[in-house]
Design a protein around this motif. Structure first.
Motif, PDB file in Angstrom:
ATOM      1  N   TYR A  74       0.860  -1.185   0.000  1.00  0.00           N
ATOM      2  CA  TYR A  74       0.000   0.000   0.000  1.00  0.00           C
ATOM      3  C   TYR A  74       0.893   1.231   0.000  1.00  0.00           C
ATOM      4  N   LEU A  75       0.310   2.354  -0.355  1.00  0.00           N
ATOM      5  CA  LEU A  75       1.066   3.599  -0.441  1.00  0.00           C
ATOM      6  C   LEU A  75       1.039   4.291   0.920  1.00  0.00           C
ATOM      7  N   ALA A  76       2.181   4.349   1.556  1.00  0.00           N
ATOM      8  CA  ALA A  76       2.315   5.026   2.847  1.00  0.00           C
ATOM      9  C   ALA A  76       2.606   6.508   2.615  1.00  0.00           C
ATOM     10  N   PRO A  77       2.410   7.356   3.633  1.00  0.00           N
ATOM     11  CA  PRO A  77       2.687   8.783   3.438  1.00  0.00           C
ATOM     12  C   PRO A  77       4.172   9.045   3.225  1.00  0.00           C
ATOM     13  N   SER A  78       4.501   9.762   2.166  1.00  0.00           N
ATOM     14  CA  SER A  78       5.884  10.144   1.876  1.00  0.00           C
ATOM     15  C   SER A  78       5.878  11.209   0.794  1.00  0.00           C
ATOM     16  N   PRO A  79       6.945  11.988   0.677  1.00  0.00           N
ATOM     17  CA  PRO A  79       7.016  12.991  -0.392  1.00  0.00           C
ATOM     18  C   PRO A  79       7.019  12.384  -1.793  1.00  0.00           C
ATOM     19  N   LEU A  80       7.299  11.072  -1.902  1.00  0.00           N
ATOM     20  CA  LEU A  80       7.372  10.448  -3.217  1.00  0.00           C
ATOM     21  C   LEU A  80       6.005  10.291  -3.867  1.00  0.00           C
ATOM     22  N   GLY A  81       4.971  10.127  -3.077  1.00  0.00           N
ATOM     23  CA  GLY A  81       3.644   9.914  -3.641  1.00  0.00           C
ATOM     24  C   GLY A  81       3.629   8.723  -4.583  1.00  0.00           C
ATOM     25  N   LEU A  82       2.919   8.865  -5.695  1.00  0.00           N
ATOM     26  CA  LEU A  82       2.788   7.778  -6.655  1.00  0.00           C
ATOM     27  C   LEU A  82       4.112   7.401  -7.309  1.00  0.00           C
ATOM     28  N   ASP A  83       5.098   8.276  -7.237  1.00  0.00           N
ATOM     29  CA  ASP A  83       6.397   7.994  -7.861  1.00  0.00           C
ATOM     30  C   ASP A  83       7.141   6.877  -7.136  1.00  0.00           C
ATOM     31  N   ALA A  84       6.687   6.515  -5.935  1.00  0.00           N
ATOM     32  CA  ALA A  84       7.357   5.440  -5.202  1.00  0.00           C
ATOM     33  C   ALA A  84       7.378   4.153  -6.009  1.00  0.00           C
ATOM     34  N   ARG A  85       6.280   3.841  -6.677  1.00  0.00           N
ATOM     35  CA  ARG A  85       6.224   2.594  -7.444  1.00  0.00           C
ATOM     36  C   ARG A  85       7.100   2.670  -8.696  1.00  0.00           C
ATOM     37  N   THR A  86       7.154   3.825  -9.315  1.00  0.00           N
ATOM     38  CA  THR A  86       8.018   3.996 -10.484  1.00  0.00           C
ATOM     39  C   THR A  86       9.487   3.826 -10.098  1.00  0.00           C
ATOM     40  N   ARG A  87       9.868   4.390  -8.965  1.00  0.00           N
ATOM     41  CA  ARG A  87      11.258   4.251  -8.499  1.00  0.00           C
ATOM     42  C   ARG A  87      11.582   2.803  -8.150  1.00  0.00           C
ATOM     43  N   LEU A  88      10.630   2.097  -7.543  1.00  0.00           N
ATOM     44  CA  LEU A  88      10.886   0.697  -7.216  1.00  0.00           C
ATOM     45  C   LEU A  88      11.079  -0.125  -8.481  1.00  0.00           C
ATOM     46  N   ALA A  89      10.341   0.211  -9.526  1.00  0.00           N
ATOM     47  CA  ALA A  89      10.413  -0.546 -10.774  1.00  0.00           C
ATOM     48  C   ALA A  89      11.681  -0.268 -11.572  1.00  0.00           C
ATOM     49  N   ALA A  90      12.369   0.837 -11.308  1.00  0.00           N
ATOM     50  CA  ALA A  90      13.543   1.215 -12.102  1.00  0.00           C
ATOM     51  C   ALA A  90      14.684   0.220 -11.917  1.00  0.00           C
ATOM     52  N   SER A  91      15.418  -0.038 -12.992  1.00  0.00           N
ATOM     53  CA  SER A  91      16.560  -0.947 -12.910  1.00  0.00           C
ATOM     54  C   SER A  91      17.730  -0.262 -12.226  1.00  0.00           C
ATOM     55  N   VAL A  92      18.653  -1.059 -11.744  1.00  0.00           N
ATOM     56  CA  VAL A  92      19.859  -0.559 -11.093  1.00  0.00           C
ATOM     57  C   VAL A  92      21.058  -1.010 -11.917  1.00  0.00           C
ATOM     58  N   GLY A  93      21.783  -0.064 -12.441  1.00  0.00           N
ATOM     59  CA  GLY A  93      22.975  -0.396 -13.204  1.00  0.00           C
ATOM     60  C   GLY A  93      22.704  -1.106 -14.509  1.00  0.00           C
ATOM     61  N   GLY A  94      21.458  -1.148 -14.945  1.00  0.00           N
ATOM     62  CA  GLY A  94      21.131  -1.777 -16.216  1.00  0.00           C
ATOM     63  C   GLY A  94      21.094  -3.288 -16.178  1.00  0.00           C
ATOM     64  N   ARG A  95      21.435  -3.887 -15.024  1.00  0.00           N
ATOM     65  CA  ARG A  95      21.462  -5.353 -14.938  1.00  0.00           C
ATOM     66  C   ARG A  95      20.568  -5.916 -13.831  1.00  0.00           C
ATOM     67  N   LEU A  96      20.263  -5.107 -12.845  1.00  0.00           N
ATOM     68  CA  LEU A  96      19.405  -5.549 -11.749  1.00  0.00           C
ATOM     69  C   LEU A  96      18.034  -4.899 -11.925  1.00  0.00           C
ATOM     70  N   HIS A  97      16.988  -5.725 -12.014  1.00  0.00           N
ATOM     71  CA  HIS A  97      15.643  -5.250 -12.341  1.00  0.00           C
ATOM     72  C   HIS A  97      14.652  -5.670 -11.256  1.00  0.00           C
TER      73      HIS A  97
END
Length: 456
Positions: A74-97
């Motif tokens: 669930y979406l907890a209170p934070s300055p990220l708002g809906l962007d929290a899910r987009t950030r979680l989905a982003a890859s790290v270093g192009g190899r970790l997804h």
């Protein structure tokens, strides 16, 4: 995205079970499994009616399941708002997804969101790499299977690792009274308008049973009316990302208000109003139309999605390392598996608990996203009876316990849905956490006390 007001229980089928308590068990300590001879049943007279004991039951406890540690995000209170899910989905270093319902902006907390996120991760890999590279997928739920299938069909070499002894993740179908008892996902939510799980259902030849949330026996309309002016104030809040629904409610809510808030928010999002960011109400469902049950069982969709994919079960991942050249997954016991890419699809509860060590540590923006998402809890109890003693015609049964508003507050009528004398009860949020460590006997006894008072 337009604001979506919470529909009654539109997400609640998405999760719930542990291997320790997920078996069909006969009540009264007889030790008989379902299908064997049954002990003599007892009946309690309540208000002139005889209420029978259950014949068998199934219960869940997702918070104690080491491979989940929650039901859904669930979406907890934070300055990220809906962007929290987009950030979680982003890859790290192009190899970790990353993939999974928590990483879905389309339909978080649903199988549709999980499947879509897995396929999204596969597309990201395919657009940045050459054919026949190796990919390790961690988790064999809808996200992991969907990702792996897309990669294999594109010519990649894929290894799917699953810590459990079965595939499906938080989708798990058992049987009770000869009908499918969904221990995880129960519904396809918003099943029209391009929902990818509906397409799976069509491909598998499965049936859909429309569900009527408005057919409720015992709902307290006065309590819901008491909540309405507070719900209307949610649209007036200046910063819905950092403000919770609970912030808008009175500091000492009445029993009726607590029950209505549980009915409207806690049972929907698997969290208490004081844990939910107001922005959570804006999150999508990934389709249109109503919700449907699957009379042939959700496991048929898991089987169809897996197809001929090989899944290594009993493979618990403890660490993932990555650099510019490769990823290396470490299993419990020390075995290491190297690949060009790794896709992590474990639940948000596992990520928040740090059950997988990442080397190097996840970047700050990724950890902020994990922190901004809550690990919700919604648990189920299936009860089978010899006879029906409740309203046969209502799809749902509501219960308002004035001493414990929200405890055993919502039930689904299996007699109407499947034609069998079965009830499915739910507890969410604080109540689910409170009951998680109770014994089977305590859980069934508490549920039966509620049902007998409901029908007195």
């Amino acid at each position: 995205m337009t604001e979506r007001q919470p529909a009654k229980m539109s997400r609640r089928g998405f999760l719930t079970v542990t291997g320790a308590t997920g078996a069909v068990v006969a009540v009264a300590g007889c030790g008989a499994s379902q299908g064997q001879s049954r002990p003599a049943r007892t009946r309690t007279r309540v208000g002139g009616r005889r209420i029978p004991d259950p014949v068998s039951f199934l219960r869940t406890s997702w918070s104690t399941d080491p491979f989940a540690l929650c039901s859904y995000s669930y979406l907890a209170p934070s300055p990220l708002g809906l962007d929290a899910r987009t950030r979680l989905a982003a890859s790290v270093g192009g190899r970790l997804h990353f993939a999974g319902e928590a990483a879905s902006s389309l339909a978080p907390a649903t199988t549709a969101g999980a499947l879509d996120s897995g396929r999204r991760a596969a597309r990201a890999i395919l657009t940045s790499t050459r054919a026949e590279q190796t990919i390790t997928v961690i988790g064999a739920g809808f996200a992991g299977l969907g990702c792996a299938r897309a990669l294999v069909e594109a010519g990649m070499r894929v290894s799917v690792l699953e810590g459990r002894d079965r595939v499906g993740g938080r989708v798990w179908t058992e049987q009770i009274a000869g009908v499918p008892a969904e221990m995880g996902a129960s519904w396809i939510h918003s099943w029209q308008g391009g929902n990818p799980v509906t397409e799976l259902l069509r491909q598998s030849g499965g049936r859909a049973l429309p569900f009527d949330y408005d057919s409720v026996s015992g709902e307290d309309e006065a309590a819901l009316a008491e909540l309405k002016p507070y719900s209307e104030k949610l649209d007036e809040v200046d910063d819905p990302d950092t403000t919770t629904i609970g912030d808008v409610l009175p500091a000492a809510p009445s029993a009726a208000l607590r029950w209505a808030a549980n009915e409207t928010y806690t049972q929907e999002y698997a969290a208490e109003p004081g844990q939910l960011a107001i922005t959570a109400l804006q999150e999508g469902t990934g389709g249109s139309g109503g919700d449907v049950l699957l009379p042939d069982g959700y496991d048929s969709l898991v089987e169809h999605l897996q197809g001929d994919l090989t899944v290594r079960t009993g493979a618990t991942v403890t660490a993932v390392s990555h650099d510019t050249r490769q990823t290396v997954v470490t299993l419990k016991g020390g075995e290491k598996i190297a690949a060009d890419h790794c896709v992590v699809t474990v639940p948000i509860g596992v990520l928040k608990a740090g059950r997988i060590a990442f080397n190097p540590a996840l970047p700050e923006e990724k950890q902020e996203a994990i922190n901004a998402l809550g690990a919700g809890l919604l648990d189920k109890l299936w009860l089978e009876f010899d006879e029906v003693f409740w309203d046969r015609d209502a799809s749902n049964l509501a219960w308002f316990d004035h001493d414990d508003p929200g405890l055993w507050a919502y039930w689904v009528n299996g007699r109407k849905a499947f034609g069998k004398p079965v009830l499915l009860g739910f507890n969410a949020g604080a109540y689910a956490h409170r009951l998680a460590h109770h014994t089977d006997e305590q859980i069934v006894a508490g549920a039966m006390d509620a049902l007998r008072r409901m029908h007195s």
